[in-house]
Design an enzyme around this catalytic site. Sequence first.
Site, PDB file in Angstrom:
ATOM      1  N   TYR A  52      -3.407  13.599  -3.210  1.00  0.00           N
ATOM      2  CA  TYR A  52      -2.603  14.648  -3.825  1.00  0.00           C
ATOM      3  C   TYR A  52      -3.374  15.413  -4.902  1.00  0.00           C
ATOM      4  CZ  TYR A  52       1.908  13.086  -1.867  1.00  0.00           C
ATOM      5  OH  TYR A  52       2.964  12.772  -1.045  1.00  0.00           O
ATOM      6  N   GLY A  53      -4.316  14.765  -5.538  1.00  0.00           N
ATOM      7  CA  GLY A  53      -4.950  15.339  -6.719  1.00  0.00           C
ATOM      8  C   GLY A  53      -5.727  16.608  -6.489  1.00  0.00           C
ATOM      9  N   CYS A  79      -4.530   7.485 -13.097  1.00  0.00           N
ATOM     10  CA  CYS A  79      -4.222   7.572 -11.667  1.00  0.00           C
ATOM     11  C   CYS A  79      -4.065   6.139 -11.180  1.00  0.00           C
ATOM     12  CB  CYS A  79      -5.346   8.284 -10.914  1.00  0.00           C
ATOM     13  SG  CYS A  79      -5.189   8.228  -9.105  1.00  0.00           S
ATOM     14  N   THR A  80      -3.079   5.880 -10.342  1.00  0.00           N
ATOM     15  CA  THR A  80      -2.829   4.501  -9.927  1.00  0.00           C
ATOM     16  C   THR A  80      -3.915   3.951  -9.019  1.00  0.00           C
ATOM     17  OG1 THR A  80      -1.371   5.323  -8.149  1.00  0.00           O
ATOM     18  CG2 THR A  80      -0.325   4.599 -10.209  1.00  0.00           C
ATOM     19  N   HIS A  81      -4.778   4.792  -8.479  1.00  0.00           N
ATOM     20  CA  HIS A  81      -5.929   4.296  -7.731  1.00  0.00           C
ATOM     21  C   HIS A  81      -6.993   3.673  -8.651  1.00  0.00           C
ATOM     22  CE1 HIS A  81      -4.333   6.929  -4.527  1.00  0.00           C
ATOM     23  NE2 HIS A  81      -5.103   6.259  -3.682  1.00  0.00           N
ATOM     24  N   ASP A  96       3.415   6.374  -3.045  1.00  0.00           N
ATOM     25  CA  ASP A  96       2.188   7.022  -3.503  1.00  0.00           C
ATOM     26  C   ASP A  96       1.608   7.788  -2.327  1.00  0.00           C
ATOM     27  OD1 ASP A  96       0.043   7.748  -5.156  1.00  0.00           O
ATOM     28  OD2 ASP A  96      -1.105   5.967  -4.651  1.00  0.00           O
ATOM     29  N   CYS A 153       2.702   7.146  -8.692  1.00  0.00           N
ATOM     30  CA  CYS A 153       1.663   8.158  -8.553  1.00  0.00           C
ATOM     31  C   CYS A 153       1.810   9.118  -9.724  1.00  0.00           C
ATOM     32  CB  CYS A 153       1.844   8.897  -7.225  1.00  0.00           C
ATOM     33  SG  CYS A 153       0.770  10.330  -6.978  1.00  0.00           S
ATOM     34  N   ASN A 154       0.792   9.205 -10.573  1.00  0.00           N
ATOM     35  CA  ASN A 154       0.873  10.097 -11.725  1.00  0.00           C
ATOM     36  C   ASN A 154       0.983  11.556 -11.308  1.00  0.00           C
ATOM     37  OD1 ASN A 154       0.256   8.440 -14.418  1.00  0.00           O
ATOM     38  ND2 ASN A 154      -0.984   7.579 -12.772  1.00  0.00           N
TER      39      ASN A 154
END
Length: 269
Positions: A39-40, A183-185, A7, A70-71
């Site tokens: 990244y977003g 989102c994985t966060h 990620d 990570c999406n």
Amino acid sequence: MSIAFFDSGIGGLTVLQEAMRRLPGENFLYFADTLHVPYGTKTLNEVKRYVQQSAELIMKEQVDALVVACNTGTSAAIEELRNTYSHIPVIGMEPAVKPAVRRSHEAGRRVLVFATSLTLSLTKYHDLVDRVDDHKVVDSMPLPELVQYCEQLMFDPQEIEAYFRGKLAGINLDSYGTIVLGCTHFPYYKNILHHLLPPHIELIDGTGGTVDRLCDMLDLPKVPRAAESSVNTSSQTSVPPITFMCSDGNPAYLDKMAQALKYLQSLHA
């Protein structure tokens, strides 16, 4: 077997934690691209380049599978990764829109997707929604600041609730039955959201489905998902070996990853 998770930061630890619980006999490597997090807010081409560079470093560790936890990274670069590393399984993630839409039909309510700005702007996401959202019930909301809060280990309920209240102001939550954490966060904030949102709203994410896919690709037995099992990660007697890596080599960030994983485990204690 050595399984790598990747990620931009600590978000993918939410997927790693589920894999640790369900695959306690495997070895795990977790790589964070700390040089380029988040990244977003980057461009598509930038994210593609960052993901490919990170994968090159990960592959030097001779792993047996790679999970792009990570999406945004999945949406940007998963096909290129699969073509480049066709000798091992490469598993990606996508927002859990399909199960959310199915549940919306049952509940008669709409679906709201939380994700990064880049994920929501990409063709891959829009194709997913177009494919499953026959009744046009899916709405989307970018929450780029939430990734930064997570990276700062900002989990204070009052501060985060104030952030969510600001974002959701003016939205009729009674019309929504499901919120997708895309989102994985974002699963770090599940407990806070459960406290804040009306009780009829269900929170779902792609973590369990991703680990299901990993088990299928490696022909490993499927331990039930966390929501289906009475066994906590925190109650296990053995912890699978984990190697933490980050692109800037900062020892402080390696410590942060260990802290973040411990925090996640405490949420399930």
